[in-house]
Design a protein around this motif. Structure first.
Motif, mmCIF file in Angstrom:
data_model
loop_
_atom_site.group_PDB
_atom_site.id
_atom_site.type_symbol
_atom_site.label_atom_id
_atom_site.label_comp_id
_atom_site.label_asym_id
_atom_site.label_seq_id
_atom_site.Cartn_x
_atom_site.Cartn_y
_atom_site.Cartn_z
ATOM 1 N N GLN A 31 25.118 -13.014 -14.698
ATOM 2 C CA GLN A 31 26.359 -13.781 -14.633
ATOM 3 C C GLN A 31 27.436 -12.954 -13.931
ATOM 4 N N PRO A 32 28.335 -13.593 -13.199
ATOM 5 C CA PRO A 32 29.360 -12.860 -12.439
ATOM 6 C C PRO A 32 30.254 -11.963 -13.296
ATOM 7 N N ASN A 33 30.496 -12.319 -14.537
ATOM 8 C CA ASN A 33 31.414 -11.540 -15.376
ATOM 9 C C ASN A 33 30.689 -10.539 -16.285
ATOM 10 N N CYS A 34 29.403 -10.381 -16.123
ATOM 11 C CA CYS A 34 28.649 -9.454 -16.973
ATOM 12 C C CYS A 34 28.930 -8.007 -16.542
ATOM 13 N N THR A 35 28.989 -7.106 -17.524
ATOM 14 C CA THR A 35 29.223 -5.689 -17.212
ATOM 15 C C THR A 35 28.084 -5.075 -16.402
ATOM 16 N N CYS A 36 26.915 -5.684 -16.435
ATOM 17 C CA CYS A 36 25.785 -5.184 -15.633
ATOM 18 C C CYS A 36 26.143 -5.180 -14.148
ATOM 19 N N LYS A 37 26.927 -6.141 -13.744
ATOM 20 C CA LYS A 37 27.322 -6.223 -12.331
ATOM 21 C C LYS A 37 28.134 -4.990 -11.937
ATOM 22 N N GLN A 38 28.967 -4.493 -12.839
ATOM 23 C CA GLN A 38 29.759 -3.302 -12.564
ATOM 24 C C GLN A 38 28.872 -2.064 -12.430
ATOM 25 N N GLU A 39 27.831 -2.014 -13.218
ATOM 26 C CA GLU A 39 26.919 -0.860 -13.155
ATOM 27 C C GLU A 39 26.183 -0.857 -11.834
ATOM 28 N N ILE A 48 17.177 3.216 -11.972
ATOM 29 C CA ILE A 48 17.842 2.305 -12.891
ATOM 30 C C ILE A 48 16.826 1.248 -13.292
ATOM 31 N N ILE A 49 16.661 1.104 -14.586
ATOM 32 C CA ILE A 49 15.800 0.053 -15.121
ATOM 33 C C ILE A 49 16.730 -1.089 -15.496
ATOM 34 N N PHE A 50 16.645 -2.176 -14.744
ATOM 35 C CA PHE A 50 17.539 -3.306 -14.956
ATOM 36 C C PHE A 50 16.813 -4.362 -15.769
ATOM 37 N N VAL A 51 17.294 -4.599 -16.993
ATOM 38 C CA VAL A 51 16.718 -5.625 -17.859
ATOM 39 C C VAL A 51 17.397 -6.941 -17.482
ATOM 40 N N MET A 52 16.654 -7.787 -16.790
ATOM 41 C CA MET A 52 17.228 -9.026 -16.278
ATOM 42 C C MET A 52 17.108 -10.150 -17.312
ATOM 43 N N THR A 53 18.250 -10.714 -17.653
ATOM 44 C CA THR A 53 18.320 -11.844 -18.575
ATOM 45 C C THR A 53 19.318 -12.847 -18.011
ATOM 46 N N ARG A 54 19.448 -13.969 -18.676
ATOM 47 C CA ARG A 54 20.402 -14.973 -18.209
ATOM 48 C C ARG A 54 21.813 -14.397 -18.108
ATOM 49 N N ASP A 55 22.238 -13.656 -19.135
ATOM 50 C CA ASP A 55 23.595 -13.126 -19.109
ATOM 51 C C ASP A 55 23.761 -11.988 -18.103
ATOM 52 N N ASN A 109 17.058 14.133 -14.675
ATOM 53 C CA ASN A 109 15.778 13.438 -14.493
ATOM 54 C C ASN A 109 15.573 12.259 -15.440
ATOM 55 N N HIS A 110 16.636 11.598 -15.776
ATOM 56 C CA HIS A 110 16.520 10.455 -16.681
ATOM 57 C C HIS A 110 16.494 9.147 -15.894
ATOM 58 N N HIS A 111 16.145 8.084 -16.603
ATOM 59 C CA HIS A 111 16.117 6.739 -16.057
ATOM 60 C C HIS A 111 17.138 5.919 -16.842
ATOM 61 N N PHE A 112 18.092 5.337 -16.139
ATOM 62 C CA PHE A 112 19.206 4.618 -16.751
ATOM 63 C C PHE A 112 18.772 3.190 -17.071
ATOM 64 N N ILE A 113 18.987 2.754 -18.307
ATOM 65 C CA ILE A 113 18.661 1.386 -18.687
ATOM 66 C C ILE A 113 19.937 0.558 -18.670
ATOM 67 N N SER A 114 19.957 -0.438 -17.794
ATOM 68 C CA SER A 114 21.073 -1.369 -17.690
ATOM 69 C C SER A 114 20.640 -2.685 -18.323
ATOM 70 N N TYR A 115 21.478 -3.226 -19.208
ATOM 71 C CA TYR A 115 21.124 -4.451 -19.930
ATOM 72 C C TYR A 115 22.396 -5.154 -20.369
ATOM 73 N N SER A 116 22.267 -6.421 -20.708
ATOM 74 C CA SER A 116 23.385 -7.161 -21.278
ATOM 75 C C SER A 116 23.300 -7.072 -22.795
ATOM 76 N N ALA A 117 24.358 -6.612 -23.418
ATOM 77 C CA ALA A 117 24.382 -6.528 -24.881
ATOM 78 C C ALA A 117 24.364 -7.905 -25.522
ATOM 79 N N ILE A 118 24.704 -8.926 -24.760
ATOM 80 C CA ILE A 118 24.747 -10.284 -25.309
ATOM 81 C C ILE A 118 23.356 -10.823 -25.599
ATOM 82 N N ASP A 119 22.403 -10.599 -24.690
ATOM 83 C CA ASP A 119 21.084 -11.197 -24.917
ATOM 84 C C ASP A 119 19.904 -10.241 -24.706
#
Length: 79
Positions: free
Chosen positions: A71-79, A61-68, A3-13
């Protein structure tokens, strides 16, 4: 953690923001169970399998949307 909520984010920004978000949601009120890699990954275990399992078993999934994060090469895309 069921029952958790997954936080997806870019570590870069968004690393600091994701940590604050995780802390605020977890502390409530009411407390909301969240899964954040920097807090829940277990050492000596395959990290990408842990992330995949956390995504498979999450309520949302809580998606923290930032510039990075968009981006096509960001690990967020894989998630």
């Amino acid at each position: 953690m069921p029952n958790h909520h997954f936080i997806s984010y870019s570590a870069i920004d968004a690393f600091d923001f994701a940590l604050k978000l995780c802390d605020q949601l977890a502390s409530g009120p009411p407390p909301i169970p969240v899964w954040l890699d920097k807090r829940q990954l277990r050492p000596a275990e395959d990290w990408d399998e842990q992330i995949a399992e956390a995504i498979k078993t999450c309520e949302s999934i809580i998606f923290v949307m930032t510039r990075d994060s968009v981006q096509p090469n960001c690990t967020c895309k894989q998630e």
